[in-house]
Design an enzyme around this catalytic site. Structure first.
Site, PDB file in Angstrom:
ATOM      1  N   PRO A  54      64.460  13.109 -70.157  1.00 28.56           N
ATOM      2  CA  PRO A  54      64.367  12.825 -69.140  1.00 28.56           C
ATOM      3  C   PRO A  54      65.274  11.524 -68.297  1.00 28.56           C
ATOM      4  O   PRO A  54      65.965  10.703 -68.502  1.00 28.56           O
ATOM      5  CB  PRO A  54      62.488  11.629 -69.114  1.00 28.56           C
ATOM      6  CG  PRO A  54      62.133  12.173 -70.353  1.00 28.56           C
ATOM      7  CD  PRO A  54      63.795  12.199 -71.266  1.00 28.56           C
ATOM      8  N   ASP A  55      65.409  11.867 -66.984  1.00 31.38           N
ATOM      9  CA  ASP A  55      66.555  11.028 -66.589  1.00 31.38           C
ATOM     10  C   ASP A  55      65.619   9.514 -65.952  1.00 31.38           C
ATOM     11  O   ASP A  55      64.604   9.326 -65.299  1.00 31.38           O
ATOM     12  CB  ASP A  55      66.315  11.551 -64.861  1.00 31.38           C
ATOM     13  CG  ASP A  55      67.323  10.651 -64.118  1.00 31.38           C
ATOM     14  OD1 ASP A  55      68.550  10.002 -64.245  1.00 31.38           O
ATOM     15  OD2 ASP A  55      67.663  11.438 -62.422  1.00 31.38           O
ATOM     16  N   ALA A  56      65.996   8.984 -66.553  1.00 30.89           N
ATOM     17  CA  ALA A  56      65.291   7.530 -67.426  1.00 30.89           C
ATOM     18  C   ALA A  56      66.165   6.322 -67.732  1.00 30.89           C
ATOM     19  O   ALA A  56      65.249   5.538 -68.393  1.00 30.89           O
ATOM     20  CB  ALA A  56      63.868   7.457 -67.963  1.00 30.89           C
ATOM     21  N   TYR A 122      59.204  11.203 -60.195  1.00 28.04           N
ATOM     22  CA  TYR A 122      58.090  11.669 -61.338  1.00 28.04           C
ATOM     23  C   TYR A 122      57.056  11.200 -61.444  1.00 28.04           C
ATOM     24  O   TYR A 122      57.205   9.588 -60.457  1.00 28.04           O
ATOM     25  CB  TYR A 122      58.668  10.472 -62.812  1.00 28.04           C
ATOM     26  CG  TYR A 122      59.865  11.500 -63.058  1.00 28.04           C
ATOM     27  CD1 TYR A 122      60.234  12.439 -63.460  1.00 28.04           C
ATOM     28  CD2 TYR A 122      60.831  10.543 -64.392  1.00 28.04           C
ATOM     29  CE1 TYR A 122      61.584  13.368 -63.749  1.00 28.04           C
ATOM     30  CE2 TYR A 122      61.490  11.061 -65.356  1.00 28.04           C
ATOM     31  CZ  TYR A 122      61.780  12.164 -64.801  1.00 28.04           C
ATOM     32  OH  TYR A 122      62.648  13.029 -65.874  1.00 28.04           O
TER      33      TYR A 122
END
Ligand code: SPV
Ligand code: MG
Length: 559
Positions: A54-56, A122
């Site tokens: 994920p982009d986190a 998200y």
């Protein structure tokens, strides 16, 4: 010119700047080829493609920078780095800026999410922003740290994404601009452009605005420009296109099982070659690699039958004669391979079924009894393109002989052995029954007969043939010749013309054209005004033409 200067120039020019999200060097190249102005090195895309995560804030700066450096190498349009929250506090941001300047990107974008950030889209993820002052501190630190004057620092606010309203978005945008930001990205995930359009309408205009229309995706660039935006980022469409295309192809191929079933859905290999720069590499190879490293095709004439070698060759052609555990052909192939020649064609005739070595392209001369070796060689005419070696199937030679030949810059070069001349008159037994003699333009060792160095440069050949007067002959052709791309073209053309002209006549030393040797054709080339050269060697080779020569080969060669 630094990438940053290019981006500044784009911003100064009229019209909206169109940037597209890339996740690697290849996607960046495609974006450039499609004609877009700039690259957005997307954190979302790089997280997905590099690690499938994920982009986190999971991707480190090092990982992201590595990808960006690859992009910088692959494209010439400016790259804007998506630096999430800047990889730490204001002090970390300073290092982030300097590392990105050194990497050659044009600028970076830092958002006011708390660390670890969460992709703006998200759902169901808690979203908090850092205080305005803290983000202003990051922007000030970024501007204080920068050393490349045109480097662009974009401040991004997630106020609309977090649901904090238009006023907060505008307040933050103004504060970040006041802190020194060169542009402001106000992010929105509203289903329509209305909210952002209203914010842009109220914007003071002190620095340019950047927009990422991912969710409100029905708005054209002209409309965004009209609303006051200077840069539009198409952040993730390229990677999503890749996922869809791969899925479809994988699905079809899995069901069909033939790779060709997806041909209409994939690019040709040539397109990949062009994309990654193979044509340039080929050009560089031609310019810079030592001669011999380039592709050379070797064509071996091994069709003939020589009854003087019976019963040795009862069940196999001469090239398969074993000399201490290795056939002549295997020895030739090792030599060729040592000189990086892997493209090998062989013309078979007598006992052709016995030759089955792999990695050779075979051609058959089934008329080997009625034809000469020139005809045999032309059975492999389709191989005669680019640089070519022509060689007889019964010679064994040192690697140095081939290395010297490969260095010849001439269009047509034969290897000739000067030892033949030295053996004349000293009573040495002449094992060769019919050597291919040559007369040279300016033979070495003419005046000082005892010691001389064989010349490096090719010498011009004047005459070749088995019936040359011995006082004219200076050397012996060993059955190995090289043609440049141009030389082999000349050779083919001259062959065709000679075939027309001499079809029913004698041809040089041959009774008929069909029975001609390679040497007859070489003499024809000389007589028709072509330059034929030779490199000279002194021994270092042998031919198996008779039982005595075969015995000699056994005696002299090592296992
Ligand atoms: C990204 O591409 O990583 C971005 C843009 O930050 S967005 O995903 O729209 O937030
Ligand atoms: Mg991002």
């Amino acid at each position: 010119m630094h990438n940053a200067t290019k981006l500044r120039a784009l911003i100064q020019r009229p019209g909206i700047v169109k940037a597209v999200g890339a996740h690697d060097a290849l996607s960046a190249k495609l974006i450039q080829q499609a004609g877009f102005d700039a690259i957005w090195a997307s954190g979302f895309g790089i997280s997905a493609s590099l690690k499938c995560i994920p982009d986190a804030s999971f991707i480190t700066m090092t990982e992201q920078l590595d990808v960006e450096r690859n992009m910088v190498e692959a494209v010439s349009i400016p790259i804007i780095a998506d630096c999430d929250t800047g990889y730490g506090n204001a002090l970390n941001v300073m290092r982030t800026v300097n590392d990105h300047e050194r990497a050659g990107v044009a600028g970076l974008c830092i958002e006011d999410n708390v660390f670890p950030k969460r992709c703006s889209f998200y759902a169901g993820v808690r979203r908090e922003l850092i205080p305005i002052e803290e983000h202003c501190g990051k922007i000030q630190a970024a501007k204080a740290a920068q050393t490349v004057p045109d480097f662009l620092v974009i401040a991004r606010t997630e106020a609309l994404i977090a649901g904090w309203g238009q006023d907060e978005a505008l307040k933050r945008a103004e504060a970040y601009a006041a802190a020194g930001a060169d542009a402001i990205l106000i992010h929105s995930k509203a289903p329509t452009f209305d909210e952002l359009k209203a914010v842009a309408g109220a914007w003071s205009g002190r620095v340019p605005l950047v927009v990422v229309p991912t969710i409100f995706d029905g708005v054209a660039a002209a409309e965004l420009e009209e609303a006051g935006f200077k840069i539009v980022i198409y952040a993730n469409q390229a990677i999503r296109a890749g996922i869809k295309a791969m899925r479809e192809v994988l699905d079809v191929m899995n069901r069909d099982t033939r790779p060709g079933s997806v041909n209409d859905r994939i690019v040709k290999l040539k397109e990949v070659y062009d994309l990654v720069g193979v044509p340039q590499m080929e050009e560089d190879e031609r310019r810079f690699l030592p001669v011999g490293g380039e592709q050379v095709t070797a064509i071996i004439a091994a069709a003939g039958f020589e009854k003087q070698l019976l019963p040795l060759i009862e069940d196999k052609p001469k090239c398969l004669l074993d000399v201490k555990g290795k056939t002549i052909l295997e020895r030739q192939i090792s030599r060729l391979n040592e000189c990086t020649i892997k493209e090998i064609a062989l013309v078979r005739g007598y006992r052709k079924e016995a030759i089955t070595l792999p990695n050779i392209r075979y051609y058959d001369n089934d008329q080997y009894e009625q034809t000469g070796e020139l005809h045999s060689l032309f059975c492999a005419e389709s191989e005669m393109k680019g640089r070519c070696l022509l060689l007889y199937g019964d010679i064994i030679f040192d690697a140095a002989v081939l290395e010297k030949l490969l260095k010849s810059p001439a269009d047509i070069t034969l290897v000739v052995d000067l030892a033949w001349n030295d053996l004349q008159g000293d009573g040495s037994p002449q094992v060769h029954l019919k050597p291919d003699l040559v007369a040279l333009q300016d033979p070495p060792g003419k005046s000082s007969t005892l010691r001389y160095v064989t010349p490096e440069e090719p010498i011009r050949l004047r005459k070749i043939g088995q019936h040359l007067p011995h006082d004219m002959a200076r050397a012996e052709f060993i059955g190995l010749a090289m043609f440049s791309e141009n030389g082999i073209e000349q050779f083919r053309r001259a062959y065709r013309e000679a075939a027309d002209h001499y079809l029913s006549k004698g041809f040089h030393e041959a009774g008929s054209f069909i029975r001609a040797s390679l040497t007859d054709m070489i003499q024809e080339l000389i007589d028709t005004g072509h330059d034929v050269h030779c490199v000279t060697i002194f021994k270092g080779w042998m031919e198996v033409d008779s039982f005595e020569e075969y015995q000699k080969a056994w005696a002299q060669l090592r296992q």
